[in-house]
Design an enzyme around this catalytic site. Structure first.
Site, short mmCIF file in Angstrom:
data_model
loop_
_atom_site.label_atom_id
_atom_site.label_comp_id
_atom_site.label_asym_id
_atom_site.label_seq_id
_atom_site.Cartn_x
_atom_site.Cartn_y
_atom_site.Cartn_z
N ASP A 49 18.82 44.28 34.06
CA ASP A 49 19.86 43.62 33.28
C ASP A 49 20.18 42.25 33.87
O ASP A 49 20.27 41.26 33.16
CB ASP A 49 21.13 44.50 33.22
CG ASP A 49 21.58 45.01 34.59
OD1 ASP A 49 20.92 44.72 35.61
OD2 ASP A 49 22.61 45.71 34.64
N ASP A 104 21.31 39.23 40.75
CA ASP A 104 22.44 38.56 41.39
C ASP A 104 22.01 38.17 42.81
O ASP A 104 21.47 37.09 43.02
CB ASP A 104 23.63 39.53 41.35
CG ASP A 104 24.90 38.96 41.96
OD1 ASP A 104 24.83 37.88 42.57
OD2 ASP A 104 25.96 39.58 41.82
N LYS A 146 21.41 35.01 37.90
CA LYS A 146 22.47 34.15 38.44
C LYS A 146 21.84 33.09 39.32
O LYS A 146 21.46 33.36 40.47
CB LYS A 146 23.48 34.98 39.23
CG LYS A 146 24.44 35.73 38.33
CD LYS A 146 25.59 36.34 39.11
CE LYS A 146 26.31 37.37 38.28
NZ LYS A 146 27.27 38.16 39.05
N PHE A 188 31.12 36.99 37.08
CA PHE A 188 30.88 38.41 36.84
C PHE A 188 30.90 38.65 35.33
O PHE A 188 31.89 38.36 34.67
CB PHE A 188 31.92 39.27 37.54
CG PHE A 188 31.48 40.70 37.66
CD1 PHE A 188 30.64 41.09 38.69
CD2 PHE A 188 31.86 41.64 36.71
CE1 PHE A 188 30.20 42.40 38.78
CE2 PHE A 188 31.42 42.95 36.78
CZ PHE A 188 30.59 43.33 37.83
P1 IMP Z 1 21.59 42.41 42.99
O1 IMP Z 1 20.94 43.50 43.78
O2 IMP Z 1 22.73 41.75 43.73
O3 IMP Z 1 20.60 41.37 42.44
O4 IMP Z 1 22.32 43.07 41.76
C1 IMP Z 1 21.65 43.72 40.82
C2 IMP Z 1 22.50 44.73 40.08
O5 IMP Z 1 23.91 44.58 40.27
C3 IMP Z 1 22.28 44.54 38.62
O6 IMP Z 1 21.19 45.31 38.19
C4 IMP Z 1 23.59 44.97 38.00
O7 IMP Z 1 23.56 46.35 37.74
C5 IMP Z 1 24.63 44.67 39.05
N1 IMP Z 1 25.28 43.36 38.80
C6 IMP Z 1 25.06 42.19 39.39
N2 IMP Z 1 25.82 41.19 38.89
C7 IMP Z 1 26.56 41.77 37.91
C8 IMP Z 1 27.53 41.25 36.97
O8 IMP Z 1 27.87 40.05 36.90
N3 IMP Z 1 28.04 42.16 36.11
C9 IMP Z 1 27.71 43.49 36.10
N4 IMP Z 1 26.79 44.01 36.95
C10 IMP Z 1 26.22 43.15 37.85
MG MG Z 2 21.32 47.05 37.25
#
Ligand code: IMP
Ligand code: MG
Length: 179
Positions: free
Chosen positions: A102, A105, A133, A154
């Site tokens: 999805d 981040d 992001k 967010f």
């Molecule tokens: P990462 O491991 O920090 O890249 O985050 C990945 C996961 O965190 C995504 O697959 C989302 O499920 C969740 N996530 C990251 N940013 C957001 C946001 O802005 N809104 C909702 N879920 C997020």
């Molecule tokens: Mg996710």
């Protein structure tokens, strides 16, 4: 957000924009994966709506499976500790694998996924993410298909949650709050 705060949702990406972008991504995937019988792997829970819409635009033979990860709990910031909550049920070796996320981040989830898939010797491995992001994603490999590059806010809706809520919204919203 405190129990008394009123959530304010600001539309960020409309249902129509999402739908148009998904058609463009699917067009590329249909071309790139012709005769490759890829396996789409959705990362639960967040990608379930994106994957459901994307897969219905895919015209090539394909299969599907899911991985479930957790790193956020009910927080807005990654705990940095990615856990595997549900493993795959399919054989990866010599198959063309497409990971469906999805949002990227910190990039920690994608790095974790890359490691667990690569040791199973896929024929190829590529990543699709609806959202990326751009200010904080710090990856040493590329996300091959990106829906929208967004600023560091967010976001919720279209599968994305805050504390398990708002996944059912049709568009993507920035979650603001007033007390
Ligand atoms: P990462 O491991 O920090 O890249 O985050 C990945 C996961 O965190 C995504 O697959 C989302 O499920 C969740 N996530 C990251 N940013 C957001 C946001 O802005 N809104 C909702 N879920 C997020
Ligand atoms: Mg996710």
């Amino acid at each position: 957000m405190s129990a008394q705060s009123v959530p304010v949702l600001e539309e960020y990406i409309s249902e129509e924009k999402i739908s148009n972008r998904i058609k463009q991504i699917a067009k590329k995937l249909n071309k790139d994966y012709k005769d490759k019988n890829p396996i789409f792997i959705g990362i639960l829970n967040g990608s379930f709506i994106f994957l459901a819409d994307l897969i219905r635009e895919i015209k090539v033979d394909c299969e599907m499976d899911f991985l479930k990860l957790s790193s956020y709990g009910d927080d807005k910031i990654s705990s940095g500790d990615v856990k595997l909550l549900k493993d795959l049920n399919c054989q990866i070796e010599n198959r063309h694998i497409i990971i469906i996320e999805d949002i990227v981040d910190s990039g920690l989830s994608l790095k974790f996924i890359k490691n667990i898939i690569e040791i199973k010797n896929p024929a190829s491995l590529r990543f699709v993410s609806l959202l990326f992001k751009k200010n904080i994603s710090n990856l040493d490999f590329k996300v091959d298909y990106i829906g929208f590059k967004i600023k560091n806010e967010f976001v919720i809706g279209y599968g994305l949650d805050y504390a398990q809520k708002y996944r059912n919204l049709k568009g993507i919203y920035v979650l603001k709050s007033i007390n």
